[in-house]
Design an enzyme around this catalytic site. Sequence first.
Site, PDB file in Angstrom:
ATOM      1  CG  LEU A 232      -0.289   0.301   2.460  1.00 38.67           C
ATOM      2  CD1 LEU A 232       0.365   1.625   3.386  1.00 38.67           C
ATOM      3  CD2 LEU A 232      -1.286  -0.339   3.618  1.00 38.67           C
TER       4      LEU A 232
ATOM      5  CE  LYS B 227       3.056  16.482 -11.970  1.00 41.32           C
ATOM      6  NZ  LYS B 227       2.707  16.636 -12.967  1.00 41.32           N
TER       7      LYS B 227
ATOM      8  CB  CYS C 194       8.478   2.679   2.480  1.00 46.32           C
ATOM      9  SG  CYS C 194       7.493   2.829   3.552  1.00 46.32           S
TER      10      CYS C 194
HETATM   11  N1  LIG Z   1       4.514   3.063   6.066  1.00 41.33           N
HETATM   12  C1  LIG Z   1       4.092   2.857   5.315  1.00 41.33           C
HETATM   13  O1  LIG Z   1       3.684   3.079   4.015  1.00 41.33           O
HETATM   14  C2  LIG Z   1       4.329   1.058   4.727  1.00 41.33           C
HETATM   15  C3  LIG Z   1       4.202   0.203   3.393  1.00 41.33           C
HETATM   16  C4  LIG Z   1       4.911  -0.663   3.237  1.00 41.33           C
HETATM   17  C5  LIG Z   1       5.770  -1.726   4.047  1.00 41.33           C
HETATM   18  N2  LIG Z   1       5.856  -0.778   5.418  1.00 41.33           N
HETATM   19  C6  LIG Z   1       6.239  -1.586   6.724  1.00 41.33           C
HETATM   20  O2  LIG Z   1       5.783  -1.738   7.622  1.00 41.33           O
HETATM   21  C7  LIG Z   1       6.587  -1.796   8.400  1.00 41.33           C
HETATM   22  C8  LIG Z   1       5.650  -0.831   9.566  1.00 41.33           C
HETATM   23  O3  LIG Z   1       5.934   0.299   8.888  1.00 41.33           O
HETATM   24  P1  LIG Z   1       4.730   1.441   9.457  1.00 41.33           P
HETATM   25  O4  LIG Z   1       4.716   2.978   8.762  1.00 41.33           O
HETATM   26  O5  LIG Z   1       3.358   0.869  10.071  1.00 41.33           O
HETATM   27  O6  LIG Z   1       5.076   2.026  10.953  1.00 41.33           O
HETATM   28  P2  LIG Z   1       4.970   2.729  12.373  1.00 41.33           P
HETATM   29  O7  LIG Z   1       6.121   2.867  12.714  1.00 41.33           O
HETATM   30  O8  LIG Z   1       4.794   3.695  11.690  1.00 41.33           O
HETATM   31  O9  LIG Z   1       4.291   1.891  12.931  1.00 41.33           O
HETATM   32  C9  LIG Z   1       5.236   0.378  13.647  1.00 41.33           C
HETATM   33  C10 LIG Z   1       4.600   0.053  14.991  1.00 41.33           C
HETATM   34  O10 LIG Z   1       4.461  -0.972  16.024  1.00 41.33           O
HETATM   35  C11 LIG Z   1       5.416  -0.463  17.053  1.00 41.33           C
HETATM   36  N3  LIG Z   1       6.062  -1.533  17.974  1.00 41.33           N
HETATM   37  C12 LIG Z   1       7.039  -1.451  17.863  1.00 41.33           C
HETATM   38  N4  LIG Z   1       7.884  -2.513  18.409  1.00 41.33           N
HETATM   39  C13 LIG Z   1       6.650  -3.418  19.181  1.00 41.33           C
HETATM   40  C14 LIG Z   1       6.781  -4.372  20.113  1.00 41.33           C
HETATM   41  N5  LIG Z   1       7.603  -5.336  20.519  1.00 41.33           N
HETATM   42  N6  LIG Z   1       5.270  -4.308  20.070  1.00 41.33           N
HETATM   43  C15 LIG Z   1       4.735  -4.203  19.945  1.00 41.33           C
HETATM   44  N7  LIG Z   1       4.453  -2.866  19.929  1.00 41.33           N
HETATM   45  C16 LIG Z   1       5.671  -2.784  18.762  1.00 41.33           C
HETATM   46  C17 LIG Z   1       5.720   0.649  17.179  1.00 41.33           C
HETATM   47  O11 LIG Z   1       4.993   1.945  18.824  1.00 41.33           O
HETATM   48  C18 LIG Z   1       4.578   1.608  16.416  1.00 41.33           C
HETATM   49  O12 LIG Z   1       3.511   2.547  16.381  1.00 41.33           O
HETATM   50  C19 LIG Z   1       7.942  -1.525   8.372  1.00 41.33           C
HETATM   51  O13 LIG Z   1       9.016  -2.452   8.212  1.00 41.33           O
HETATM   52  C20 LIG Z   1       7.141  -1.490   7.135  1.00 41.33           C
HETATM   53  O14 LIG Z   1       8.733  -0.912   6.115  1.00 41.33           O
HETATM   54  C21 LIG Z   1       5.419   0.688   5.605  1.00 41.33           C
HETATM   55  O1  LIG Z   2       6.039  10.243 -10.009  1.00 46.01           O
HETATM   56  C1  LIG Z   2       6.196  10.127  -8.592  1.00 46.01           C
HETATM   57  C2  LIG Z   2       5.640   9.555  -7.342  1.00 46.01           C
HETATM   58  C3  LIG Z   2       6.128   9.765  -6.283  1.00 46.01           C
HETATM   59  N1  LIG Z   2       6.894  10.540  -5.892  1.00 46.01           N
HETATM   60  C4  LIG Z   2       7.367  11.051  -4.722  1.00 46.01           C
HETATM   61  O2  LIG Z   2       7.746   9.857  -3.963  1.00 46.01           O
HETATM   62  C5  LIG Z   2       7.638   9.465  -2.792  1.00 46.01           C
HETATM   63  C6  LIG Z   2       6.716   8.104  -2.415  1.00 46.01           C
HETATM   64  O3  LIG Z   2       5.261   8.279  -2.724  1.00 46.01           O
HETATM   65  P1  LIG Z   2       4.197   6.880  -2.928  1.00 46.01           P
HETATM   66  O4  LIG Z   2       5.537   6.015  -3.424  1.00 46.01           O
HETATM   67  O5  LIG Z   2       3.086   7.126  -3.417  1.00 46.01           O
HETATM   68  O6  LIG Z   2       4.246   7.114  -1.185  1.00 46.01           O
HETATM   69  P2  LIG Z   2       4.477   5.500  -0.137  1.00 46.01           P
HETATM   70  O7  LIG Z   2       3.461   5.223   0.840  1.00 46.01           O
HETATM   71  O8  LIG Z   2       6.246   5.877  -0.010  1.00 46.01           O
HETATM   72  O9  LIG Z   2       4.810   3.929  -0.810  1.00 46.01           O
HETATM   73  C7  LIG Z   2       6.050   3.506  -1.137  1.00 46.01           C
HETATM   74  O10 LIG Z   2       6.731   3.077   0.014  1.00 46.01           O
HETATM   75  C8  LIG Z   2       5.358   2.147   0.375  1.00 46.01           C
HETATM   76  C9  LIG Z   2       6.072   1.618   1.444  1.00 46.01           C
HETATM   77  O11 LIG Z   2       6.803   0.376   1.168  1.00 46.01           O
HETATM   78  C10 LIG Z   2       5.091   0.916  -0.956  1.00 46.01           C
HETATM   79  O12 LIG Z   2       4.229  -0.305  -0.199  1.00 46.01           O
HETATM   80  C11 LIG Z   2       4.113   1.698  -1.660  1.00 46.01           C
HETATM   81  O13 LIG Z   2       4.293   0.212  -2.191  1.00 46.01           O
HETATM   82  C12 LIG Z   2       5.130   2.674  -2.528  1.00 46.01           C
HETATM   83  O14 LIG Z   2       4.489   3.349  -3.651  1.00 46.01           O
HETATM   84  C13 LIG Z   2       6.684  10.159  -2.383  1.00 46.01           C
HETATM   85  O15 LIG Z   2       7.275  11.670  -1.409  1.00 46.01           O
HETATM   86  C14 LIG Z   2       5.961  11.057  -3.521  1.00 46.01           C
HETATM   87  O16 LIG Z   2       5.966  12.639  -3.752  1.00 46.01           O
HETATM   88  C15 LIG Z   2       7.153  12.060  -6.724  1.00 46.01           C
HETATM   89  O17 LIG Z   2       8.117  12.377  -6.367  1.00 46.01           O
HETATM   90  N2  LIG Z   2       7.103  11.410  -8.157  1.00 46.01           N
END
Ligand SMILES: NC(=O)c1ccc[n+]([C@@H]2O[C@H](COP(=O)([O-])OP(=O)(O)OC[C@H]3O[C@@H](n4cnc5c(N)ncnc54)[C@H](O)[C@@H]3O)[C@@H](O)[C@H]2O)c1
Ligand SMILES: O=c1ccn([C@@H]2O[C@H](COP(=O)(O)OP(=O)(O)O[C@H]3O[C@H](CO)[C@@H](O)[C@H](O)[C@H]3O)[C@@H](O)[C@H]2O)c(=O)[nH]1
EC number: 1.1.1.22
Length: 466
Positions: A166, A270, A279
Amino acid sequence: MLKEIKNICCIGAGYVGGPTMTMIAAKCPHINVNVVDINDNRIKAWNNPDTDYIPIYEPGLASLVNEARGRNLFFSTNVNQAIQDADMIFISVNTPTKTYGVGKGMAADLKYIELCARQIATVATSDKIIVEKSTLPVRTAEALKRILDNTGNGVHFDILSNPEFLAEGTAVSDLLNPDRVLIGGEETENGRLAQQALVDVYANWVPKDRILTTNVWSSELSKLTANAFLAQRVSSINSLSELCEVTEADVDEVARAIGSDSRIGSKFLKASVGFGGSCFQKDILNLVYISKSYGLNEVADYWEQVIIMNDYQKRRFAKKIVETLFNTVSGKRIAILGWAFKKDTNDTRESAAIYVADYLLSEQAELVIYDPKVTKDQIFSDLDYLGSRSTEENRDLVEVSNSPYDAVENAHAVAILTEWDEFVTYDWSKIYNSMLKPAFLFDGRRLLSDELMREIGFEFYKIGKG
Ligand SMILES: NC(=O)c1ccc[n+]([C@@H]2O[C@H](COP(=O)([O-])OP(=O)(O)OC[C@H]3O[C@@H](n4cnc5c(N)ncnc54)[C@H](O)[C@@H]3O)[C@@H](O)[C@H]2O)c1
Ligand SMILES: O=c1ccn([C@@H]2O[C@H](COP(=O)(O)OP(=O)(O)O[C@H]3O[C@H](CO)[C@@H](O)[C@H](O)[C@H]3O)[C@@H](O)[C@H]2O)c(=O)[nH]1
């Protein structure tokens, strides 16, 4: 025997755990979902009766939480109880870049993951399927298995990798209608059964042909690879944005022309002030570190260049502001519109705005910052975290405004750093009138029309156009 999942626990109630578990609970009313976290304030916010105050802003999320919370979706700090009750445990804790020791600034910090594994190993008294939802270095499942299998209490653990794809700002629609769900499992009879149990959970709303199964290592590596490819496209187009500026080409026109080639495709082209978010940088650094640790230096250098280009783009934008303002911004008031790393999220992790602001502050500018969803506390905490100057100096030089029109008043320049839709709808003539002249406008997101802004009277600069 195939196990029917009745109780899910998710450790980590963050940007991934919160929305993902809400979607599972909404789509699977027959499954009980417990989301647990050690952060008491975060859990309190998830339980706030007014869902406008849940800790994560994501379009469409509040109404889904309203639907499922208290029915089959629960948020709590009682991690042990949730582990004990669960058939399947998702680990969705943070995996930031290490800030100490070996691999500092590059490797993923796996301490939170390891703590979870040790807690599960200590508490569990019945067999569990453990799902890696966090983004992890390839072969992390091996380490998890060793920790879990050394408890000596006879509990059997199956480990799956189920990375999340996501994007923030579109989490709900991405979860509702994913391009694919990826599930990596061990190539054993038990591994296949565990994989099938998770396939069956997603099959409640995701078409079967979009649920991909692979071995664990391919799944772990695919997540890092997907982010590296996406970020590479942004750095590629950003590198061309500078060439456009000196050749009078327009980067959006170039992007459209190349994106129409179905082999290239139109998304993620973009040009911007640089990618941010929790990430991209972290996951590419992780890929670079893994490559280096296997001695693959050319592979590491290839991917590191994506980060180098991104750092350059942020610096280049800030430098452009200073140069345009007659080579000094000392004592000048600059309004920054947008602090989140992209629109439709309150997340600021690695936002380009932080680095542009830091550069301008080092040149002694005075900043007024406005973002529709980011709090004043968050903005100051982001600046303080960099450690470039004292917290007092940050408060002396920076003001956070609740209104965009107040923010721009008497400013020498305005810089747009996040592509919030509302910025396009502002009364830009009114903004021009309230600024000092010449009124400089720097568009780091290519949101505004050059013709219109120049007609109003702005000295207008837009990334990727000379
Ligand atoms: N943010 C994104 O869009 C996104 C998308 C895809 C994958 N990921 C991955 O998912 C993972 C989580 O990312 P996030 O953005 O949700 O992080 P986040 O920091 O928002 O959330 C992580 C949570 O885990 C909790 N936590 C840590 N250690 C703990 C423990 N031992 N027991 C219970 N809770 C604990 C923290 O308090 C925190 O609230 C990362 O590995 C990230 O790379 C993030
Ligand atoms: O054409 C583009 C697209 C994105 N961005 C920038 O790139 C960054 C990341 O954007 P986006 O990828 O949309 O958001 P994230 O929530 O960081 O999502 C990425 O990182 C997540 C965490 O791993 C993955 O799950 C998603 O698939 C991956 O898109 C942001 O600063 C955007 O403004 C640009 O500058 N130009």
